[in-house]
Design a protein around this motif. Sequence first.
Motif, PDB file in Angstrom:
ATOM      1  N   LEU A 156     -30.907   9.669 -28.488  1.00 45.25           N
ATOM      2  CA  LEU A 156     -31.373   9.350 -27.136  1.00 45.25           C
ATOM      3  C   LEU A 156     -31.162   7.868 -26.823  1.00 45.25           C
ATOM      4  N   TYR A 157     -31.371   6.991 -27.811  1.00 38.95           N
ATOM      5  CA  TYR A 157     -31.077   5.570 -27.603  1.00 38.95           C
ATOM      6  C   TYR A 157     -29.588   5.368 -27.312  1.00 38.95           C
ATOM      7  N   ASP A 158     -28.737   6.067 -28.060  1.00 39.60           N
ATOM      8  CA  ASP A 158     -27.289   5.938 -27.827  1.00 39.60           C
ATOM      9  C   ASP A 158     -26.898   6.472 -26.451  1.00 39.60           C
ATOM     10  N   ILE A 159     -27.471   7.605 -26.058  1.00 38.74           N
ATOM     11  CA  ILE A 159     -27.191   8.167 -24.733  1.00 38.74           C
ATOM     12  C   ILE A 159     -27.623   7.186 -23.651  1.00 38.74           C
ATOM     13  N   SER A 160     -28.807   6.615 -23.826  1.00 43.45           N
ATOM     14  CA  SER A 160     -29.316   5.651 -22.853  1.00 43.45           C
ATOM     15  C   SER A 160     -28.381   4.447 -22.730  1.00 43.45           C
ATOM     16  N   TYR A 161     -27.935   3.935 -23.842  1.00 43.99           N
ATOM     17  CA  TYR A 161     -27.042   2.775 -23.828  1.00 43.99           C
ATOM     18  C   TYR A 161     -25.730   3.095 -23.128  1.00 43.99           C
ATOM     19  N   GLN A 162     -25.136   4.243 -23.458  1.00 44.94           N
ATOM     20  CA  GLN A 162     -23.844   4.593 -22.867  1.00 44.94           C
ATOM     21  C   GLN A 162     -23.967   4.943 -21.386  1.00 44.94           C
ATOM     22  N   VAL A 163     -25.077   5.572 -20.979  1.00 43.85           N
ATOM     23  CA  VAL A 163     -25.290   5.864 -19.556  1.00 43.85           C
ATOM     24  C   VAL A 163     -25.480   4.566 -18.775  1.00 43.85           C
ATOM     25  N   ARG A 164     -26.189   3.613 -19.357  1.00 45.87           N
ATOM     26  CA  ARG A 164     -26.369   2.311 -18.702  1.00 45.87           C
ATOM     27  C   ARG A 164     -25.035   1.631 -18.478  1.00 45.87           C
ATOM     28  N   LEU A 165     -24.187   1.645 -19.489  1.00 48.96           N
ATOM     29  CA  LEU A 165     -22.887   0.991 -19.358  1.00 48.96           C
ATOM     30  C   LEU A 165     -21.976   1.727 -18.385  1.00 48.96           C
ATOM     31  N   ALA A 166     -22.108   3.048 -18.333  1.00 50.63           N
ATOM     32  CA  ALA A 166     -21.281   3.842 -17.416  1.00 50.63           C
ATOM     33  C   ALA A 166     -21.870   3.882 -16.013  1.00 50.63           C
ATOM     34  N   GLN A 167     -22.981   3.187 -15.806  1.00 48.71           N
ATOM     35  CA  GLN A 167     -23.667   3.104 -14.514  1.00 48.71           C
ATOM     36  C   GLN A 167     -24.022   4.486 -13.980  1.00 48.71           C
ATOM     37  N   GLY A 168     -24.460   5.348 -14.876  1.00 49.02           N
ATOM     38  CA  GLY A 168     -24.973   6.659 -14.479  1.00 49.02           C
ATOM     39  C   GLY A 168     -23.943   7.752 -14.356  1.00 49.02           C
ATOM     40  N   ALA A 169     -22.694   7.475 -14.642  1.00 49.12           N
ATOM     41  CA  ALA A 169     -21.656   8.504 -14.492  1.00 49.12           C
ATOM     42  C   ALA A 169     -21.599   9.406 -15.726  1.00 49.12           C
ATOM     43  N   ASP A 170     -21.421  10.700 -15.510  1.00 47.76           N
ATOM     44  CA  ASP A 170     -21.137  11.682 -16.564  1.00 47.76           C
ATOM     45  C   ASP A 170     -22.211  11.739 -17.655  1.00 47.76           C
ATOM     46  N   VAL A 171     -23.453  11.969 -17.263  1.00 46.49           N
ATOM     47  CA  VAL A 171     -24.549  12.066 -18.231  1.00 46.49           C
ATOM     48  C   VAL A 171     -24.344  13.253 -19.166  1.00 46.49           C
ATOM     49  N   GLU A 172     -23.907  14.389 -18.630  1.00 49.60           N
ATOM     50  CA  GLU A 172     -23.736  15.586 -19.459  1.00 49.60           C
ATOM     51  C   GLU A 172     -22.649  15.376 -20.511  1.00 49.60           C
ATOM     52  N   GLY A 173     -21.549  14.776 -20.129  1.00 53.41           N
ATOM     53  CA  GLY A 173     -20.465  14.522 -21.074  1.00 53.41           C
ATOM     54  C   GLY A 173     -20.863  13.540 -22.157  1.00 53.41           C
ATOM     55  N   ILE A 174     -21.547  12.469 -21.749  1.00 52.72           N
ATOM     56  CA  ILE A 174     -22.015  11.479 -22.721  1.00 52.72           C
ATOM     57  C   ILE A 174     -23.009  12.123 -23.674  1.00 52.72           C
ATOM     58  N   SER A 175     -23.936  12.917 -23.150  1.00 54.76           N
ATOM     59  CA  SER A 175     -24.937  13.576 -23.994  1.00 54.76           C
ATOM     60  C   SER A 175     -24.281  14.509 -25.005  1.00 54.76           C
ATOM     61  N   ALA A 176     -23.326  15.293 -24.553  1.00 48.56           N
ATOM     62  CA  ALA A 176     -22.656  16.240 -25.457  1.00 48.56           C
ATOM     63  C   ALA A 176     -21.921  15.507 -26.575  1.00 48.56           C
ATOM     64  N   ARG A 177     -21.226  14.424 -26.233  1.00 49.63           N
ATOM     65  CA  ARG A 177     -20.494  13.672 -27.255  1.00 49.63           C
ATOM     66  C   ARG A 177     -21.428  13.029 -28.269  1.00 49.63           C
ATOM     67  N   VAL A 178     -22.495  12.394 -27.784  1.00 45.50           N
ATOM     68  CA  VAL A 178     -23.419  11.699 -28.685  1.00 45.50           C
ATOM     69  C   VAL A 178     -24.161  12.693 -29.572  1.00 45.50           C
ATOM     70  N   LEU A 179     -24.625  13.804 -29.004  1.00 47.17           N
ATOM     71  CA  LEU A 179     -25.347  14.796 -29.808  1.00 47.17           C
ATOM     72  C   LEU A 179     -24.438  15.428 -30.857  1.00 47.17           C
ATOM     73  N   ALA A 180     -23.198  15.691 -30.503  1.00 43.83           N
ATOM     74  CA  ALA A 180     -22.269  16.264 -31.483  1.00 43.83           C
ATOM     75  C   ALA A 180     -21.994  15.279 -32.615  1.00 43.83           C
ATOM     76  N   ALA A 181     -21.913  14.003 -32.283  1.00 41.12           N
ATOM     77  CA  ALA A 181     -21.638  12.992 -33.309  1.00 41.12           C
ATOM     78  C   ALA A 181     -22.840  12.732 -34.204  1.00 41.12           C
ATOM     79  N   ASN A 182     -24.060  12.937 -33.697  1.00 45.02           N
ATOM     80  CA  ASN A 182     -25.260  12.596 -34.449  1.00 45.02           C
ATOM     81  C   ASN A 182     -26.004  13.781 -35.047  1.00 45.02           C
ATOM     82  N   SER A 183     -25.482  14.981 -34.954  1.00 43.89           N
ATOM     83  CA  SER A 183     -26.236  16.151 -35.424  1.00 43.89           C
ATOM     84  C   SER A 183     -26.292  16.233 -36.943  1.00 43.89           C
ATOM     85  N   HIS A 184     -25.230  15.893 -37.645  1.00 47.30           N
ATOM     86  CA  HIS A 184     -25.170  15.934 -39.111  1.00 47.30           C
ATOM     87  C   HIS A 184     -25.649  17.266 -39.674  1.00 47.30           C
ATOM     88  N   PHE A 185     -25.418  18.347 -38.962  1.00 49.48           N
ATOM     89  CA  PHE A 185     -25.779  19.711 -39.356  1.00 49.48           C
ATOM     90  C   PHE A 185     -27.287  19.910 -39.525  1.00 49.48           C
TER      91      PHE A 185
END
Length: 144
Positions: A47-76
């Motif tokens: 959630l911290y990573d999603i927040s940081y990337q959404v801030r930098l993207a100025q609110g664009a593509d929240v769903e895409g950013i969330s999907a990428r960050v969650l997939a990268a951080n799930s570690h099964f």
Amino acid sequence: MTRYMRRQWGAISVEFAVLAPVLFLLLILCLEVGRVELARVLLERALYDISYQVRLAQGADVEGISARVLAANSHFLFDPSDVVVTATHAESVSGLLVGAAGAGGAGQVVQLELQANLGVLRLLRDRDATPYRLTMLTVNEAQF
């Protein structure tokens, strides 16, 4: 003495047969609690990573950013498809009560809410009625 030992030999097997399932269940429960706690830590970091990337993207593509960050951080440890991230934006923090959906634009306050169904056991995940929730407030970066 040997007759006494022969009589006691079966008692140890019975005690083991009674205690082994309880100890095995306790071991599995400890491992599962550790998995859930580690998944919670990873979700908080995501959630911290999603927040940081959404801030930098100025609110664009929240769903895409969330999907990428969650997939990268799930570690099964959790299934990214069981995690829902919603964004609400407004001009001020007090405006979030009636804020619009999405992450808004530059300079707006954004509330990110993460809901995850971790379940105590993966087999019982659908029966877990209360999902794990995290909420974070952030402000989108202004245009420069």
